[in-house]
Design a protein around this motif. Sequence first.
Motif, PDB file in Angstrom:
ATOM      1  N   TYR A   1     100.145  57.773 -37.073  1.00  0.00           N
ATOM      2  CA  TYR A   1      98.782  57.523 -36.576  1.00  0.00           C
ATOM      3  C   TYR A   1      97.878  56.875 -37.617  1.00  0.00           C
ATOM      4  O   TYR A   1      96.676  57.131 -37.654  1.00  0.00           O
ATOM      5  CB  TYR A   1      98.138  58.807 -36.042  1.00  0.00           C
ATOM      6  N   LYS A   2      98.451  56.091 -38.476  1.00  0.00           N
ATOM      7  CA  LYS A   2      97.663  55.316 -39.440  1.00  0.00           C
ATOM      8  C   LYS A   2      98.064  53.855 -39.299  1.00  0.00           C
ATOM      9  O   LYS A   2      99.138  53.528 -38.774  1.00  0.00           O
ATOM     10  CB  LYS A   2      97.943  55.768 -40.880  1.00  0.00           C
TER      11      LYS A   2
ATOM     12  N   GLN B   1      93.992  49.961 -22.721  1.00  0.00           N
ATOM     13  CA  GLN B   1      94.155  50.235 -24.154  1.00  0.00           C
ATOM     14  C   GLN B   1      94.126  48.959 -24.977  1.00  0.00           C
ATOM     15  O   GLN B   1      93.660  48.954 -26.106  1.00  0.00           O
ATOM     16  CB  GLN B   1      95.491  50.954 -24.400  1.00  0.00           C
TER      17      GLN B   1
ATOM     18  N   GLN C   1      91.459  51.254 -31.970  1.00  0.00           N
ATOM     19  CA  GLN C   1      91.590  52.221 -30.870  1.00  0.00           C
ATOM     20  C   GLN C   1      93.026  52.753 -30.796  1.00  0.00           C
ATOM     21  O   GLN C   1      93.254  53.926 -30.552  1.00  0.00           O
ATOM     22  CB  GLN C   1      91.287  51.542 -29.528  1.00  0.00           C
TER      23      GLN C   1
ATOM     24  N   LYS D   1      95.314  53.204 -32.970  1.00  0.00           N
ATOM     25  CA  LYS D   1      95.924  54.044 -33.993  1.00  0.00           C
ATOM     26  C   LYS D   1      95.776  55.532 -33.689  1.00  0.00           C
ATOM     27  O   LYS D   1      96.422  56.360 -34.315  1.00  0.00           O
ATOM     28  CB  LYS D   1      95.378  53.707 -35.383  1.00  0.00           C
ATOM     29  N   GLU D   2      94.936  55.875 -32.700  1.00  0.00           N
ATOM     30  CA  GLU D   2      94.878  57.271 -32.282  1.00  0.00           C
ATOM     31  C   GLU D   2      96.198  57.729 -31.676  1.00  0.00           C
ATOM     32  O   GLU D   2      96.539  58.900 -31.695  1.00  0.00           O
ATOM     33  CB  GLU D   2      93.761  57.470 -31.253  1.00  0.00           C
ATOM     34  N   LYS D   3      96.932  56.761 -31.106  1.00  0.00           N
ATOM     35  CA  LYS D   3      98.160  57.142 -30.408  1.00  0.00           C
ATOM     36  C   LYS D   3      99.423  56.565 -31.017  1.00  0.00           C
ATOM     37  O   LYS D   3     100.516  57.010 -30.682  1.00  0.00           O
ATOM     38  CB  LYS D   3      98.089  56.649 -28.955  1.00  0.00           C
TER      39      LYS D   3
ATOM     40  N   THR E   1     101.527  54.661 -34.475  1.00  0.00           N
ATOM     41  CA  THR E   1     101.609  54.315 -35.883  1.00  0.00           C
ATOM     42  C   THR E   1     101.737  52.798 -35.942  1.00  0.00           C
ATOM     43  O   THR E   1     102.606  52.228 -35.288  1.00  0.00           O
ATOM     44  CB  THR E   1     102.858  54.959 -36.500  1.00  0.00           C
TER      45      THR E   1
ATOM     46  N   ASP F   1      94.650  51.868 -43.247  1.00  0.00           N
ATOM     47  CA  ASP F   1      94.508  53.062 -44.082  1.00  0.00           C
ATOM     48  C   ASP F   1      95.310  52.909 -45.361  1.00  0.00           C
ATOM     49  O   ASP F   1      94.911  53.378 -46.402  1.00  0.00           O
ATOM     50  CB  ASP F   1      95.005  54.283 -43.305  1.00  0.00           C
TER      51      ASP F   1
END
Lengths: 297, 274
Positions: free
Chosen positions: B55-56, B153, B215, B217-219, B221, B237
Amino acid sequence: MLNPKQADKIASAILYAIAGFVILILAALLGYILYQGVPHLSWHFLTAPATAFTAGGGIGIQLFNSLYLLVITMLISFPIALGAGIYLNEYANKKSRATALIRTAIEILSSLPSVVVGLFGFLLFVVQFKLGFSILSGAISLTFFNLPLLTRSVEESLRTIPDLQREAGAALGLSRWETVGHIILPAALPSIVTGVVLSAGRVFGEAAALIYTAGQSAPALDFTDWNPFNVSSPLNIMRPAETLAVHIWKVNSEGIMPDAAAVSAGSSAVLIIAVLLFNFFARYLSGVLFKRLTATK
Amino acid sequence: MAEEQHLIFDEEQPERYVYDMDETKHEVALSTKDLQVFYGDKLALQDADLKFERYKITSLIGASGSGKSTFLRSLNRMNDSVATVKGNIMYRGLDINSQDIDVYEMRKHIGMVFQRPNPFAKSISDNITFALKQHGMRDKQQLDEIVETSLRQAALWDEVKDDLGKSALSLSGGQQQRLVIARAIAMNPDILLMDEPSSALDPISSAKIEDTLMQLKEKYTIIIVTHNMQQAARISDYTAFFNSGKLVEYDLTRKIFTRPKVQLTIDYVNGNFG
């Protein structure tokens, strides 16, 4: 010394002249054949059977034979060409010697003179396999003649589809076969169809390969009998079938009907018109297909 | 070039710095070990042991020919047909670089978006549903839902919702790229690999793609190759800097762009070469 602008003008003028000359030759040829032939065209001429000794014969059976032979030839050659084209462009290792061998074989096949293909077909299919002078013998011989061109055209069509499409398929977890079958082939279909129709034009006009295979006689056909196993049925593939192009050759070389010149001119016009129609149809179809395939509604 | 090589061996600077991700604190989604990529006999990539946090967004930066794209494309085995890849790529405890891995199945979990938009010559909705149908999904309603959610998405839904049957080729380049992202998301992957996804786009489309990635990256990688250092600084990140087929520095993005440890990275980030 010329300055670049003048040089460019002169080069353009020369290139235009060359292109114009090519168009002029084509126009003169087409114009002459149509001018000579079109006055002889009539419904009677297009549908009546040919006569050997009297005037007023038509080309009905020959015209049908040409179309039917074309269909049979395509039924045999297209699946093979499609498979070979897909193999060569999508599966074959481009650097392997086997691929190089296949390519060389295709090139040699495409450069064989059609009369040689015809004689080979005569010896092998007509005589050895006892298929006789028949549509089947003719269609197989024409397949030899057609296969290299068609394979090349399928391969070229597939090659124009960018590798990005193949990568897109692979990145979605699709196998190569799924990607080729559902993404690459549909995308290439318009140009494959163009290739098929254009090669159909060539097959339609072919004479030399057919003289000794499909024969030079056009027995009467019963157009009410559609049982392909009857001798007089139009659908019978074991009957001899003189085509339009062979008919032109024959009328000119040994025709003894009083109006041989008119029959020959009329037949030539029909042949030319048919080939032109194939060309226009190819362009039209590829445009329509492209629109169809890229949208669902 | 001579000067740069001199800099690598500057005694006061380390030649390489790789951030040591503590696996007890960070969940590692994917990692590489002893990876080597050969084109023919030529070694194109080596010394690139990396761990990617779940998730990064991790950016791979470096000059052309630095090996960053080669590295990325090795991660889902897209290089199989053109290169020899040695070493381990660990995903969920499996070495996905091993011979007996079903690459087609693996690629459902590790999706990819390419530099140039490559939608299929099909309608917008078929672009998204095609692979799903091939993988056996038949339920029309479920497919429709996936089309909508993945387009949402990818921030494309509002622009195309009224013409889902239209050819994907009629969309603009930026829209096509977001469609391709939606197509990748529709597979519900764990990891998204992106090879310079906005480099072929205008600045406005590029900004939209960046918003989309933030948006996503919440779900997912995300591992992204980019030439645009501002982009790397804005969205990622972690950043890995590649040079001459090797990993030079891997660290938190803010460290790479404020206090890089290797002289070569300092030079690259400051625009002294590349």
